[in-house]
Each structure stands twice: as structure tokens, then as C-alpha cells.
Design a protein around this motif. Structure first.
Motif, short mmCIF file in Angstrom:
data_model
loop_
_atom_site.label_atom_id
_atom_site.label_comp_id
_atom_site.label_asym_id
_atom_site.label_seq_id
_atom_site.Cartn_x
_atom_site.Cartn_y
_atom_site.Cartn_z
N ALA A 98 1.03 -1.17 0.32
CA ALA A 98 0.34 0.32 -0.07
C ALA A 98 1.13 1.20 -0.25
O ALA A 98 0.11 2.27 -0.90
CB ALA A 98 -1.11 -0.17 1.03
N LEU A 99 2.07 1.42 0.59
CA LEU A 99 2.99 2.34 1.19
C LEU A 99 3.39 2.61 -0.52
O LEU A 99 3.60 3.59 -0.71
CB LEU A 99 3.81 1.77 2.16
CG LEU A 99 3.38 1.87 3.46
CD1 LEU A 99 4.42 1.90 4.05
CD2 LEU A 99 2.86 3.36 3.79
N GLN A 101 2.51 1.72 -3.36
CA GLN A 101 1.19 2.12 -3.97
C GLN A 101 1.54 3.88 -4.21
O GLN A 101 1.13 4.87 -5.59
CB GLN A 101 0.34 1.52 -4.41
CG GLN A 101 0.74 -0.12 -4.71
CD GLN A 101 -1.39 -0.78 -4.14
OE1 GLN A 101 -1.73 -0.32 -3.39
NE2 GLN A 101 -1.60 -2.22 -4.75
N LEU A 102 1.34 4.33 -3.20
CA LEU A 102 1.24 5.35 -2.88
C LEU A 102 2.36 6.63 -3.56
O LEU A 102 2.19 7.39 -4.45
CB LEU A 102 1.25 5.99 -1.47
CG LEU A 102 1.30 7.00 -0.76
CD1 LEU A 102 0.24 7.95 -1.03
CD2 LEU A 102 1.48 6.97 0.84
N GLY A 103 3.41 5.46 -3.07
CA GLY A 103 5.62 6.52 -3.25
C GLY A 103 5.08 6.39 -5.00
O GLY A 103 5.80 7.33 -5.76
N SER A 104 4.39 5.16 -5.40
CA SER A 104 4.86 5.39 -6.74
C SER A 104 4.16 6.04 -7.54
O SER A 104 3.44 6.12 -8.78
CB SER A 104 4.78 4.25 -7.59
OG SER A 104 3.95 3.00 -7.40
N GLY A 105 2.60 7.01 -6.93
CA GLY A 105 2.11 7.91 -7.84
C GLY A 105 0.41 7.33 -7.66
O GLY A 105 -0.85 8.42 -8.07
N HIS A 106 0.24 6.50 -7.03
CA HIS A 106 -1.46 5.62 -6.99
C HIS A 106 -2.11 6.23 -5.97
O HIS A 106 -1.57 5.48 -4.89
CB HIS A 106 -1.48 3.85 -7.05
CG HIS A 106 -0.80 3.69 -8.29
ND1 HIS A 106 -1.67 3.75 -9.76
CD2 HIS A 106 0.13 2.70 -8.56
CE1 HIS A 106 -1.67 2.58 -10.41
NE2 HIS A 106 0.17 2.45 -10.01
N PHE A 107 -2.51 7.88 -5.58
CA PHE A 107 -2.95 7.93 -4.45
C PHE A 107 -4.03 7.16 -3.81
O PHE A 107 -4.01 8.15 -2.89
CB PHE A 107 -3.37 9.48 -4.57
CG PHE A 107 -0.99 10.73 -5.62
CD1 PHE A 107 -0.87 10.39 -4.80
CD2 PHE A 107 -1.67 10.94 -6.11
CE1 PHE A 107 -0.03 11.10 -4.51
CE2 PHE A 107 -0.24 12.04 -6.55
CZ PHE A 107 0.59 11.85 -5.91
N ILE A 108 -4.59 6.82 -4.34
CA ILE A 108 -5.85 6.46 -3.95
C ILE A 108 -5.57 5.36 -2.67
O ILE A 108 -6.41 5.07 -2.23
CB ILE A 108 -6.73 5.99 -5.69
CG1 ILE A 108 -8.25 5.08 -4.79
CG2 ILE A 108 -6.15 4.52 -5.53
CD1 ILE A 108 -9.03 5.10 -5.85
N ALA A 109 -4.26 4.54 -2.95
CA ALA A 109 -3.95 3.42 -2.18
C ALA A 109 -3.47 3.63 -0.31
O ALA A 109 -3.77 3.85 0.41
CB ALA A 109 -2.46 3.02 -2.34
N ALA A 111 -6.63 5.43 0.84
CA ALA A 111 -7.61 5.01 1.23
C ALA A 111 -7.18 3.83 1.66
O ALA A 111 -7.91 3.96 3.19
CB ALA A 111 -8.63 4.80 0.38
N THR A 112 -6.22 2.36 1.21
CA THR A 112 -6.03 1.86 2.25
C THR A 112 -5.62 1.82 3.11
O THR A 112 -5.80 1.08 4.31
CB THR A 112 -5.28 0.45 1.02
OG1 THR A 112 -5.57 0.41 -0.64
CG2 THR A 112 -5.20 -0.71 1.68
N ILE A 113 -4.73 2.99 3.44
CA ILE A 113 -3.44 3.04 4.30
C ILE A 113 -4.44 3.42 5.48
O ILE A 113 -4.16 2.99 6.98
CB ILE A 113 -2.08 4.08 3.53
CG1 ILE A 113 -1.49 3.49 2.88
CG2 ILE A 113 -1.55 4.03 5.16
CD1 ILE A 113 -0.57 4.63 2.51
#
Lengths: 138, 197
Positions: A98-99, A101-109, A111-113
């Protein structure tokens, strides 16, 4: 020193997981569907080589300064793994990826975090009140 | 999507980190445990400072008086640990920085790869299954709660149980990994059937 060390190890971990495709939803789902061997193979190689590496670490000069935490079967092992499995299956994500995904630009992650944080807090609150399962989370 | 490292190199790289982590820090790698420690450190930062302990102050004063009267005792052997040894032996509050590192490392890798990244989707299949941003956010948030709750209840996640625990042959980890893999496969299958039918 300790701070820099943890940060660097994390940097490497994130870098590797992106290039593995371990945080790629489509790759994960194709692995779950047994359509693609790649991530499954990655997992097998990872675990086997880690087993060799940790066996070496246990015999090494520094073994006394490493705490090898035990993970016995306990109350909650099966139910917890089931609940995690549901989240893992739907989102194709675990706490680490999840982290990634966030780092690579999928800001929707985010929500998961946020969900993971809420879920952990929820467990802690309920555990303190009712269950009292010993804390040996990895 | 292609362009990922072949599975043997990818596996080798993750294993190298899973071994380097305990070698450097003295603790086994487990990401869900680091989330819990991050939350603990954050709540510690925002909680009021603890009151000074009167008993401790009294003991320290007594100790100082005694040493002034009788002189300092010889320190017991054992030189102070240095370098990695010092890090391994001391409990640290900086472990959750690993999580920030993951975000930074992923950002760097994504920049170098220069793949097209949709901030509101996790991939093409993902977009087909969760068509609107609302369903996508809802699905991920609910999944997240399951992931957070389940990993704490089971005492580990893909890294702590799946990689490290299984590699150590820990029974709890072997059982947990078997269960979350089976459930993950079953749930992913159900998603496909329901949405793809």
C-alpha cells in the motif's frame, strides 16, 4: 545512525517492490487466478533465500544481538489470517505494498492506508477490552 | 503489464533486504508490526509529557551523595558497543522510518521507470472492476480495515509471516500464510466471477 539505517532499508525495499510488480494490482490478481507464475515464483525464491540467509544469521557472530521473535500458533492466528486474506484478495495489497502504491503515484492507496490504521486501532481497542491476546506482531 | 524484473532476481532482491534488515537492526522484518510501532510513536509524540518521578529524583540524589562520600565505583568491563552493534542492542523509536523509506524508494523507482500512473486507479483490471472512484475508494478502505485488523489479530502480514516467519519455520506463520493465501485466492476468484459474469 539508526534512523538513517531504517530509512535506507525502507528505500531499498520500496524500490525493489515497484520493480518486482509486487504492488501491481493486475499482476497480483493474475497470480491469484493462477494465470501468471511470475509473482508466485518471486515469493518462492524470496522465502527460500531468506530461510538460507536467516539460518546463516543465526550462526553468525552477531546472532546474540538479533532477537528472533517466535510465532507460535495462537488464538487469532486463523481468524486473523482469514480477515487479512479477504482484504488482500479484494485490494491485492498488503501493508507494505500500500505504501509502495502511494509512493509510485497511486494516491488512491491513501484509502487503503487509512483503512489499515483504523483496522489496527480497532483491534487494539477491542483487544485491550475483551481478548487480551499477547502482542507479538512482527 | 510487463517490464518487471524476472522472478528470480526480484526474489533475490527481497530476500537480501529481509536478511539485511535483522542483520542491521537486530529485529526481524515485519511491516504490519512497524505500522503498529509507528502509531505508538505518533501517539507518544502527541500525549502530554510524563510528570517527573519524585522517587527517581530522590534515588538519583542519594546516588550522587553516596558517590561524593565514597568515590566513584569502577565501571564494569564491557566497552560500549559501536556502529551496527550499538543499533542492534538499543531499542529504537526510528524503526517506523522504514515505512517512509518505502514511500520514497517507490517514488524513485516510479520516476526511473516512467510508467503511466493513474492516481485514482491501481491498474487496468482494477479500473474494470471498480469503475467509479467512489466504489474504488470504498473497496480499498474496507479492504484496508480488514488488512489492519487481520494482521494485528494474526500477528503478522505478508512480510512478517509470509517471508520471515515461514523462512524461520515458525508454525504460527506457516498456518497463517496457508490461510491468507487460500482466502486471497478464493476472494479474488469470487471478484472475477461476480464482476466478469
Amino acid at each position: 545512525m539508526a534512523a538513517l539505517l531504517h530509512l535506507t532499508l525502507g528505500l531499498l525495499f520500496g524500490f525493489v517492490l515497484v520493480n518486482n510488480g509486487a504492488a501491481d494490482y493486475d499482476s497480483m490478481q493474475r497470480m491469484f487466478a493462477f494465470e501468471e507464475f511470475r509473482l508466485f515464483g518471486t515469493a518462492i525464491v524470496t522465502t527460500s533465500l531468506t530461510a538460507l540467509g536467516l539460518a546463516w544469521l543465526r550462526r553468525s557472530r552477531v546472532a546474540a544481538t538479533v532477537s528472533f521473535s517466535r510465532k507460535p500458533v495462537r488464538r487469532g492466528t486463523v481468524v486473523g489470517a482469514c480477515v487479512f486474506g479477504v482484504g488482500w484478495g479484494v485490494s491485492g495489497t498488503c501493508p507494505g505494498t500500500a505504501l509502495v502504491q502511494l509512493g509510485s503515484g497511486h494516491f488512491i492507496a491513501l484509502a487503503t492506508i487509512a483503512g489499515i490504521v483504523v483496522g489496527q486501532r480497532l483491534f487494539d481497542a477491542l483487544n485491550r477490552r475483551y481478548w487480551h491476546i499477547g502482542d507479538n506482531a512482527c | 503489464m510487463s517490464g518487471f524484473w524476472p522472478w528470480y532476481w526480484g526474489g533475490f532482491a527481497v530476500a537480501a533486504i529481509a536478511v539485511a534488515y535483522p542483520y542491521c537492526t537486530g529485529r526481524l522484518l515485519g511491516v504490519s508490526g512497524l505500522y503498529a510501532r509507528a502509531l505508538a510513536v505518533i501517539s507518544e509524540l502527541f500525549s502530554p509529557a510524563p510528570q517527573p518521578d519524585e522517587d527517581a529524583a530522590l534515588l538519583a540524589a542519594l546516588e550522587a551523595e553516596t558517590q561524593a562520600e565514597f568515590g566513584h565505583p569502577e565501571p564494569l568491563a564491557a566497552p560500549a558497543p559501536t556502529g551496527l552493534d550499538a543499533v542492534r542492542r538499543s531499542p529504537t523509536r526510528s524503526a517506523p522510518l522504514f515505512l517512509l523509506g518505502i514511500i520514497g524508494g517507490a517514488a524513485l523507482a516510479a520516476l526511473l521507470r516512467a510508467d503511466a500512473v493513474d492516481p485514482l486507479k491501481l491498474g487496468q483490471l482494477f479500473g474494470e472492476r471498480f469503475a467509479t472512484p467512489t466504489t474504488a475508494v470504498l473497496a480499498l478502505a474496507v479492504s484496508g480495515v480488514c488488512i489492519g485488523f487481520g494482521t494485528r489479530l494474526a500477528g503478522g502480514c505478508t512480510s512478517g509471516h509470509g517471508i520471515t516467519g515461514v523462512a524461520c519455520g515458525e508454525r504460527g506463520s506457516l498456518l497463517a500464510t496457508l490461510v491468507f493465501w487460500s482466502v486471497g485466492v478464493a476472494v479474488a476468484r469470487l471478484c472475477v466471477l461476480r464482476i466478469g459474469a
